[in-house]
Enzyme design. Structure first.
Site, mmCIF file in Angstrom:
data_model
loop_
_atom_site.group_PDB
_atom_site.id
_atom_site.type_symbol
_atom_site.label_atom_id
_atom_site.label_comp_id
_atom_site.label_asym_id
_atom_site.label_seq_id
_atom_site.Cartn_x
_atom_site.Cartn_y
_atom_site.Cartn_z
ATOM 1 N N HIS A 1 30.424 132.639 -8.505
ATOM 2 C CA HIS A 1 31.166 133.283 -9.579
ATOM 3 C C HIS A 1 32.577 133.591 -9.089
ATOM 4 O O HIS A 1 32.848 133.579 -7.896
ATOM 5 C CB HIS A 1 30.474 134.586 -10.002
ATOM 6 N N HIS B 1 39.174 133.358 -6.653
ATOM 7 C CA HIS B 1 38.396 132.664 -5.615
ATOM 8 C C HIS B 1 36.905 132.754 -5.919
ATOM 9 O O HIS B 1 36.448 133.672 -6.584
ATOM 10 C CB HIS B 1 38.683 133.260 -4.237
#
Length: 190
Positions: free
Chosen positions: A42, A127
């Protein structure tokens, strides 16, 4: 509950990244890192930590409003990087990063306004964490290997409130478990 707000990439995106990560994990020294599991991949927008059950409805309402004020946007996973002298290796993102950062700021503000202790504000770096290390680790070869990677683009259509359960068994390699407890549609996504 231990909660965070996130963007959850679709299956085709994680499949593409998984194929790239399989190559990276074959490089020398890769077994010295703790690799994250694909089911938990995620892009964290805001980390809330332990949230009292009675705060969750207010947090959810504020996240719903934040999502409705943010338009759906295009994103792709691309390249890689590191935090903390190799303590975290990650895949980056490209596309409508300005909107992604706006959504992250709104998710953080939703937590603060709901009464969640958020700590100091940091500029959001998009990220997806791939691996961690307790000690500094030279991850430059893995960052270099990810440099040419670009996954398929997708339209981010919602913001997820995710619950994380940390490993408790002490078994080596056990991964945290993640569960989307709510999803809030972005403007124009449905």
């Amino acid at each position: 509950m231990r909660l965070f707000a996130a963007v959850l990439p679709p299956e085709d995106v994680t499949a593409s990244l998984a194929a790239e990560v399989a190559v990276v994990r074959g490089l020398p020294g890769a077994d010295g890192l703790r690799w994250t599991g694909r089911p938990g991949w995620h892009l964290t927008l805001a980390f809330y930590g332990e949230v009292d059950d009675d705060v969750v409805p207010e947090l959810s309402a504020r996240l719903d409003r934040a999502a409705h004020r943010t338009p759906a946007f295009s994103l792709a996973l691309r390249g890689g990087g590191q935090f903390g002298r190799g303590r975290a290796l990650w895949a980056g993102a490209e596309g409508e990063l300005r909107t992604l950062r706006l959504l992250a700021d709104r998710a953080e503000a939703a937590g603060r306004k709901a009464g969640v202790a958020m700590g100091e504000h940091r500029r959001y770096t998009p990220h997806l964490t791939l691996a961690r290390s307790r000690e500094p680790h030279d991850v430059r070869p893995y960052v270099d290997a990810l440099a040419g990677f670009t996954g398929p683009a997708w339209t981010v259509a919602d913001l997820a409130l995710v619950r994380s359960d940390l490993p408790r068994s002490g078994t080596a390699g056990e991964q945290p478990r993640y569960e989307a407890v709510a999803r809030f549609p972005l403007a124009g996504s449905g």
